[in-house]
Scaffold this motif. Structure first.
Motif, mmCIF file in Angstrom:
data_model
loop_
_atom_site.group_PDB
_atom_site.id
_atom_site.type_symbol
_atom_site.label_atom_id
_atom_site.label_comp_id
_atom_site.label_asym_id
_atom_site.label_seq_id
_atom_site.Cartn_x
_atom_site.Cartn_y
_atom_site.Cartn_z
ATOM 1 N N GLY A 1 34.298 51.720 41.394
ATOM 2 C CA GLY A 1 35.565 51.565 42.095
ATOM 3 C C GLY A 1 35.901 50.152 42.491
ATOM 4 O O GLY A 1 36.451 49.937 43.566
ATOM 5 N N GLY A 2 35.590 49.177 41.677
ATOM 6 C CA GLY A 2 35.921 47.798 42.010
ATOM 7 C C GLY A 2 37.414 47.528 41.923
ATOM 8 O O GLY A 2 38.191 48.332 41.396
ATOM 9 N N SER A 3 37.836 46.368 42.441
ATOM 10 C CA SER A 3 39.241 45.983 42.390
ATOM 11 C C SER A 3 39.682 45.830 40.936
ATOM 12 O O SER A 3 38.911 45.381 40.094
ATOM 13 C CB SER A 3 39.455 44.661 43.129
ATOM 14 O OG SER A 3 39.023 44.747 44.467
ATOM 15 N N PRO A 4 40.954 46.156 40.645
ATOM 16 C CA PRO A 4 41.403 46.062 39.248
ATOM 17 C C PRO A 4 41.476 44.628 38.733
ATOM 18 O O PRO A 4 41.317 44.393 37.532
ATOM 19 C CB PRO A 4 42.787 46.712 39.279
ATOM 20 C CG PRO A 4 43.226 46.636 40.710
ATOM 21 C CD PRO A 4 41.988 46.734 41.527
ATOM 22 N N TYR A 5 41.718 43.672 39.632
ATOM 23 C CA TYR A 5 41.823 42.269 39.233
ATOM 24 C C TYR A 5 40.863 41.432 40.062
ATOM 25 O O TYR A 5 40.821 41.552 41.293
ATOM 26 C CB TYR A 5 43.249 41.752 39.432
ATOM 27 C CG TYR A 5 44.302 42.582 38.747
ATOM 28 C CD1 TYR A 5 44.368 42.660 37.356
ATOM 29 C CD2 TYR A 5 45.223 43.314 39.496
ATOM 30 C CE1 TYR A 5 45.332 43.436 36.730
ATOM 31 C CE2 TYR A 5 46.191 44.088 38.876
ATOM 32 C CZ TYR A 5 46.241 44.151 37.503
ATOM 33 O OH TYR A 5 47.183 44.928 36.876
ATOM 34 N N GLN A 6 40.112 40.577 39.373
ATOM 35 C CA GLN A 6 39.152 39.716 40.066
ATOM 36 C C GLN A 6 39.103 38.359 39.377
ATOM 37 O O GLN A 6 39.341 38.254 38.168
ATOM 38 C CB GLN A 6 37.759 40.352 40.058
ATOM 39 C CG GLN A 6 37.683 41.682 40.806
ATOM 40 C CD GLN A 6 36.415 42.449 40.494
ATOM 41 O OE1 GLN A 6 35.338 41.868 40.454
ATOM 42 N NE2 GLN A 6 36.525 43.738 40.273
ATOM 43 N N VAL A 7 38.772 37.319 40.147
ATOM 44 C CA VAL A 7 38.621 35.983 39.587
ATOM 45 C C VAL A 7 37.204 35.835 39.064
ATOM 46 O O VAL A 7 36.233 35.992 39.807
ATOM 47 C CB VAL A 7 38.914 34.908 40.649
ATOM 48 C CG1 VAL A 7 38.579 33.518 40.110
ATOM 49 C CG2 VAL A 7 40.372 34.975 41.076
ATOM 50 N N VAL A 8 37.088 35.537 37.766
ATOM 51 C CA VAL A 8 35.775 35.421 37.127
ATOM 52 C C VAL A 8 35.781 34.247 36.152
ATOM 53 O O VAL A 8 36.822 33.665 35.834
ATOM 54 C CB VAL A 8 35.400 36.716 36.368
ATOM 55 C CG1 VAL A 8 35.235 37.874 37.329
ATOM 56 C CG2 VAL A 8 36.420 37.031 35.278
ATOM 57 N N ILE B 1 39.206 43.733 35.083
ATOM 58 C CA ILE B 1 37.786 43.977 34.841
ATOM 59 C C ILE B 1 37.557 45.452 34.546
ATOM 60 O O ILE B 1 38.019 46.324 35.292
ATOM 61 C CB ILE B 1 36.923 43.572 36.057
ATOM 62 C CG1 ILE B 1 37.281 42.179 36.554
ATOM 63 C CG2 ILE B 1 35.441 43.670 35.709
ATOM 64 C CD1 ILE B 1 36.940 41.054 35.616
ATOM 65 N N GLY B 2 36.840 45.726 33.455
ATOM 66 C CA GLY B 2 36.480 47.093 33.120
ATOM 67 C C GLY B 2 35.106 47.123 32.486
ATOM 68 O O GLY B 2 34.397 46.108 32.436
ATOM 69 N N SER B 3 34.723 48.258 31.977
ATOM 70 C CA SER B 3 33.382 48.418 31.422
ATOM 71 C C SER B 3 33.160 47.578 30.169
ATOM 72 O O SER B 3 32.023 47.333 29.778
ATOM 73 C CB SER B 3 33.112 49.893 31.113
ATOM 74 O OG SER B 3 34.090 50.400 30.216
ATOM 75 N N ASN B 4 34.256 47.109 29.552
ATOM 76 C CA ASN B 4 34.127 46.218 28.389
ATOM 77 C C ASN B 4 34.146 44.752 28.781
ATOM 78 O O ASN B 4 34.136 43.881 27.902
ATOM 79 C CB ASN B 4 35.248 46.506 27.379
ATOM 80 C CG ASN B 4 35.108 47.863 26.723
ATOM 81 O OD1 ASN B 4 33.992 48.303 26.436
ATOM 82 N ND2 ASN B 4 36.220 48.531 26.495
#
Length: 421
Positions: free
Chosen positions: A314-321, A344-347
Motif C-alpha cells: 500500500g505505498g504511495s502511488p508517486y514517489q521521488v526515486v 511505483i509498482g511491482s515492475n
C-alpha cells in the motif's frame, strides 16, 4: 515478508526500525534481518531494534548476522545503507579537498568521488551475491553517492531503485508551512541525486494547483534560512534548490566556513559514540532524541513507502526515486540516473513527465551527469588517469592543477580500498 538491511549495524538503523514498527500495516514485515560485519555494533543495534518492536507491539522477528549470504537468502527486498571505510574515511573526504581550496564533502566534489571509488565495487559484490541467492529480490539503495551507486547496479542488471531523503524532507517542511497533510503535497522534483530543484509544489497530486509562488511569497525567509542561502537568491530563482546546491552557488563561502570549524564527520563520530552508549542500555526501547541530529530524517517513511509499492503493498502511488532517465529529461542520455517523481509498482519506477527544464538547471545537470559517467568508469576500471578525468570534469574542481593534486590526495588516502592502487 522478509526484508534485509545490509549495514544494519549503523546508528541510523533505529530510525528505520521505528518506521517499520509504526508503519507495519503498510509494510507487514515478518522477518527483518540486520547484516553487518561489525559484530559488537550489530549486537547493540539489534538489541534496541527488538525492544522497539516489542514496545510498539510489532510481531515480526529480528535476526542479526554477519553472514551476508544467509542474511539475504529468501529476502523480498534488500536495503543497502553501508559506509565503506566508516567515519574515518568520511573525515578524510571532508578535509583533504580543502587543501586545494575545494569543498570537502562526502557525496559531491573530490570527497564524493573518493566515496564512489570505495563503494561501487563493494556494492556490486553484495548485489551479485544477492542475485545468486535470491534473483527476484529488489535492491533499494540508500548508500551514497546514490546516483552513481544506483547507476552501477542498474548497468549490472540488478533490480534496483535509489532512494534519498531530500524530497521527503521538503515535502514535510512545505506541508508544515502550508498547514496541510504531507500526503497532500506533491513535489515537481527534478535533477540528479543531491543536485535537485523543487520547481513546483502541488496540492493533491501531479495535476494539482501549484502553490510554490504562494509558498515563497509567504514563507520565503524560512525556506531560505533552511537552505542557508539569501532570500533574494531564492526569490530570483523562483524554485527551491536542494541544500546541496549551496556547494555550487556559494562554493567559496562554504570552503571558508569548512576551514574554520570541525568537520561534520567529527561531529557525527562523537554523536555515534553517544548513541552506541545509549543503545547499550537495556531499558531503552525507543529511538533517542539525539538520533534526529544524526541525519536521515524521514528516511524510514521513505523506505517503507518504496518497499511497500515495489512489493505490491500500500505505498504511495508517486514517489521521488533515482532511476534510469529513459527520455524523461531529453538533454541527458537515456542511461543517466535521475531523481524525479515516478509511479511505483511491482515492475519498478516509471518516471512522470517533466516540463521543459530551465537551462540554468539543465546545464548543471548535464555537466554533473558527464562527471558521473567518468566517476563510474574510474570506480569500475581504476587508474590514475580516470580519476583525474573525473575530477577535471567536476564543476566543483574544474582546473587541471587542482585535479592533479586532488588525484594524488585521493589515491594516497584511499589506497587500502582501491584494488588497482
Amino acid at each position: 515478508m522478509k526484508l534485509t538491511v545490509v549495514g544494519g549495524g549503523s546508528t541510523y538503523t533505529p530510525e528505520l526500525i521505528d518506521g517499520f514498527a509504526r508503519l507495519r500495516d503498510t509494510l507487514p514485515i515478518e522477518e527483518l534481518v540486520l547484516v553487518d560485519p561489525a559484530a559488537e555494533r550489530l549486537e547493540l543495534v539489534g538489541g534496541l531494534a527488538r525492544r522497539i518492536f516489542a514496545r510498539q507491539g510489532h510481531p515480526g522477528r529480528i535476526v542479526t548476522t554477519s553472514d551476508l549470504d544467509a542474511g539475504v537468502e529468501g529476502a523480498d527486498a534488500v536495503l543497502l545503507q553501508l559506509r565503506v571505510g566508516g567515519q574515518a574515511a568520511r573525515q578524510q573526504d571532508e578535509t583533504w579537498p580543502l587543501e586545494c581550496g575545494c569543498v570537502g564533502q562526502e557525496t559531491t566534489g573530490a570527497g564524493g568521488l573518493a566515496k564512489a571509488l570505495r563503494t561501487v565495487p563493494v556494492v556490486l559484490d553484495i548485489a551479485e551475491r544477492v542475485r545468486r541467492t535470491n534473483p527476484n529480490a529488489w535492491i533499494i539503495d540508500f548508500t551514497n553517492p546514490v546516483g552513481i551507486v544506483t547507476r552501477a547496479l542498474l548497468q549490472a542488471g540488478h533490480k534496483t531503485v535509489g532512494l534519498c531523503n531530500v524530497a521527503i524532507g521538503f515535502q514535510r517542511k512545505f506541508a508544515g508551512l502550508l498547514g496541510v497533510s504531507p500526503a497532500d503535497v506533491h513535489l515537481d522534483h527534478v535533477g540528479l541525486n543531491h543536485l535537485t530543484w523543487e520547481t513546483g509544489v502541488r496540492l493533491g497530486g501531479p495535476e494539482g494547483e501549484n502553490v510554490l509562488p504562494k509558498l515563497l511569497a509567504e514563507h520565503g525567509e524560512a525556506v531560505a534560512d533552511d537552505l542557508r542561502l539569501p532570500r533574494t537568491i531564492v526569490d530570483r530563482l523562483g524554485v527551491v534548490p536542494s541544500y546541496y546546491l549551496r556547494y555550487y552557488y556559494a562554493h567559496d563561502e562554504v570552503v571558508r566556513e569548512l576551514r574554520t570549524k570541525p568537520s561534520r564527520a567529527a561531529e557525527v563520530a562523537e554523536m555515534e559514540r553517544q548513541l552506541l552508549t545509549m543503545y547499550s542500555d537495556p531499558a531503552l526501547d525507543e529511538k533517542p532524541e539525539l538520533l534526529a541530529q544524526r541525519g536521515g530524517a524521514y528516511y524510514s517513511e521513505a523506505a517503507v513507502d518504496l518497499a511497500a509499492s515495489l512489493l505490491g503493498g500500500g505505498g504511495s502511488p508517486y514517489q521521488v526515486v533515482n532511476t534510469y532517465n529513459k527520455g524523461t529529461l531529453p538533454f541527458l542520455p537515456d542511461d543517466a540516473v535521475i531523481e524525479v517523481q515516478a509511479a511505483i509498482g511491482s515492475n519498478g519506477p516509471s518516471p512522470l513527465p517533466v516540463p521543459a527544464v530551465d537551462p540554468l538547471y539543465a546545464g548543471l545537470m548535464a555537466n554533473v551527469t558527464a562527471y558521473e559517467d567518468l566517476a563510474l568508469e574510474a570506480a569500475l576500471r581504476g587508474g590514475r588517469d580516470r580519476v583525474f578525468r573525473a575530477l577535471l570534469s567536476h564543476p566543483l574542481v574544474g582546473q587541471y592543477e587542482y585535479a592533479d593534486a586532488l588525484t594524488d590526495q585521493l589515491i594516497a588516502h584511499n589506497r587500502e580500498h582501491l584494488a588497482w592502487a
